[in-house]
Design an enzyme around this catalytic site. Sequence first.
Site, PDB file in Angstrom:
ATOM      1  N   LYS A  39       0.695   6.232   6.525  1.00 22.89           N
ATOM      2  CA  LYS A  39       0.312   4.896   6.067  1.00 22.89           C
ATOM      3  C   LYS A  39      -0.030   3.974   7.229  1.00 22.89           C
ATOM      4  CE  LYS A  39       3.389   5.394   2.136  1.00 22.89           C
ATOM      5  NZ  LYS A  39       4.645   4.861   1.534  1.00 22.89           N
ATOM      6  N   PRO A  96       0.786  -1.222   0.000  1.00 22.78           N
ATOM      7  CA  PRO A  96       0.000   0.000   0.000  1.00 22.78           C
ATOM      8  C   PRO A  96       0.815   1.267   0.000  1.00 22.78           C
ATOM      9  CG  PRO A  96      -0.258  -1.270   2.029  1.00 22.78           C
ATOM     10  CD  PRO A  96       0.889  -1.812   1.299  1.00 22.78           C
ATOM     11  N   GLU A  97       0.348   2.199  -0.789  1.00 23.59           N
ATOM     12  CA  GLU A  97       0.761   3.580  -0.631  1.00 23.59           C
ATOM     13  C   GLU A  97      -0.461   4.307  -0.090  1.00 23.59           C
ATOM     14  OE1 GLU A  97       3.380   5.155  -3.533  1.00 23.59           O
ATOM     15  OE2 GLU A  97       3.923   3.195  -4.307  1.00 23.59           O
TER      16      GLU A  97
END
Length: 259
Positions: A58, A2-3
């Site tokens: 994040k 994930p970003e």
Amino acid sequence: MPELPEVEYAARVARDAVAGRTLTTLRALHAALARDGAVDAAQVLVGRRLIDVRRVAKWQEFVFDDGAVLVVHFRMTGDWAVTDDAAVPRHARLELGFDDGRRLWLVDPRVLGRIAYIAPGTARTTRVGPDAHDPSLTPVALRARLARRSVAIKQALLDQAIVAGLGNIYAAEALWHARIHPATPASSLSLARVTRLLDGMRWALGEALGDPGRQAYGESLDRLAVYDKAGRPCPRCAAPIRRMVQGQRSTYWCGRCQR
DNA sequence: TATGGCCTGTGG
DNA sequence: CCACAGGCCATA
């Protein structure tokens, strides 16, 4: 994988699935997750009601009714799976069970994801910069954050203490959009180029935010301009995309239009 | 500020 | 078999 856009989406999935419910089970399914003691420490959350799931950079923060927080980081390959029964999804590493029978599973093939328990009233310590899309991040502000960094701009963009939200893909995409060479020293960028860069960062993230198909690990990378496109033509000038390694991470760029 | 290490999976 | 993978942290 994930970003920031993917984590934003994941936090929403978790919130929609289990916010308001009471935690009944917290269980590690892999030794690496249990090893640092966080799952044990977080057992005090069992019996507490989950109020909200928030995203900070994040990280995902599961906020409980007494103010305690369970922090989850997906690292490279984490994602959520939601079930209404006990069937264990492939690569499930952590189980969060709730009082209505719903379960949230941390699915993480590489097991690099981590959790932490934050007791009520305890401040989190990890320093993070503003989100890339935070309106307070102006070109002048971004230039100031980059000013004392001699590292390559590509590596500076991956440093979440400078700006939060860009990972290896979107850092490359943002630099391509801004027509900036990834090895340029961060501190040497003019205000005009920082302005282009900020625009490129928001372009890269915006493309992804509008693309819900990119949430799951392994899914479509094909509409990107440069990432993983070595040897293929630059969408802007048709020169071949090049690859190099910076800080043990692959960087892709166009040797003609990124200077 | 730079370098391994963390883990498993996939593809050449 | 080896290289590589969308991230971060501990350590020098």
